[in-house]
Scaffold this motif. Sequence first.
Motif, short mmCIF file in Angstrom:
data_model
loop_
_atom_site.label_atom_id
_atom_site.label_comp_id
_atom_site.label_asym_id
_atom_site.label_seq_id
_atom_site.Cartn_x
_atom_site.Cartn_y
_atom_site.Cartn_z
N LYS A 139 0.78 -1.09 0.01
CA LYS A 139 0.05 0.19 0.00
C LYS A 139 0.92 1.35 -0.01
O LYS A 139 0.75 2.18 -0.59
CB LYS A 139 -1.02 -0.15 1.37
N ARG A 142 2.42 1.56 -3.25
CA ARG A 142 1.34 2.10 -4.41
C ARG A 142 1.19 3.57 -4.28
O ARG A 142 1.00 4.57 -5.05
CB ARG A 142 -0.05 1.56 -4.12
N GLU A 162 -1.76 -5.75 -7.44
CA GLU A 162 -1.83 -4.76 -6.62
C GLU A 162 -2.07 -3.32 -6.97
O GLU A 162 -2.21 -2.20 -6.15
CB GLU A 162 -0.52 -4.72 -5.75
#
Length: 415
Positions: A139, A142, A162
């Motif tokens: 996360k 990203r 992802e």
Amino acid sequence: MTLSSNSSASPRSLLIVTGEPSGDQHGARLLLALKEIEPNVQAFAVGGENLRKAGAGILVDIAELSVMGLVEVAQKIPVLLRAKNRILEAVRLHHIKTAVLIDFSGFNLRLAKSLKAMGVRIFYYVSPQVWASRKGRVKKIRELVDHMFVIFPFERDFYEAEGVPVTFVGHPLLDEARPQEDPETLKRRFFPGIAPSITKDGDLPFPRVIGLLPGSRASEIRYLYPRMLAAFDLLRTKYPGLRAVVPQTPHLNDSLFSPMESIYPWALDPDVFRRVPGRFREVTKACDLAIVTSGTATLETALLDVPMVVVYVMNAFSYQIARRLVTVPAIGMVNLVAGLSSDGRTAMPELIQEKASPERIFSEVCQIFSDPGRIKRMKESLARVQGSLGEPGASGKAAAEMARLLGWKKEDSLS
């Protein structure tokens, strides 16, 4: 390259950050490939001799940052903070708008947050192993990383799932020159008095040279090198003609190795024991088998077609934390790429923490040496690993895609 202020810095200014010798090699090749596209690129780096030779201005030398384990990292926090501050100062001073972060995730992901806040575009080359532990970090990736450049096919699949922009470029180790000489020639180079190999009926030659590959960090060597030396001392009792050769990472001083070697009389005999700086591939290819510290060296050893025993030891507290975070069935990259056998075994044996004792290493090596069939199976696994790493040219592919994303074209080069 000087590091003086330049308020009119080229829009081709680039930051490259790595923390290990392998990353220094990868970064240097990438920089040279970028210069083929844009000769005016001005690079500043956290790196070592390879990036320096490639023309980067070194902000922090990797020798200052070399560390392993959670406890060891905690002890080096002041050094890491000073390094981070110097990097951010250089970004401001030279108006750097693009950063290439290479592996070294514990440091680089924290740095990425600060760089992102400064408006720096972030490329990541050689992915953090988030697929192996702490998958929640994806996360953060990203949010912070504009484009990920990965070196294993399974990493591309992971990041695509992802939602992270990703390009698979192949493994940069495939671009490294490998010795053309055969292992017998290399054996005689390091041990001129070694007897010729004698085989019959297709048998493998009697083991004559073993490699001790203790790693590229001083902390790794302090943990692992004494165990490797003690294991070799035991092996000499069973195989009196066995030699050992050690590839020494150039940035590490003799004073780190010598005290550990001094307790063994055979370490003074160059016909039995050699430590060779800066010739990793020649040294490793000369070996019948290697005892290898887990890391990139396991893949380098695989590309040289040398069977190995993978070992690793860290601070006990760090290990207890790491074993709760790691979710993959092996720690050696060579084994992760090769995959497990049908009975759940790794392609190359792994001895981790208390299992990496001199006695266990000795026992594992003896079992391998006594079983030509097992050596054959290990070689077959190495061939599969070699075939799964993609095609050569990773640095060029990564550079071309980075230049495309940045809008760099040769005809736009600054005079």
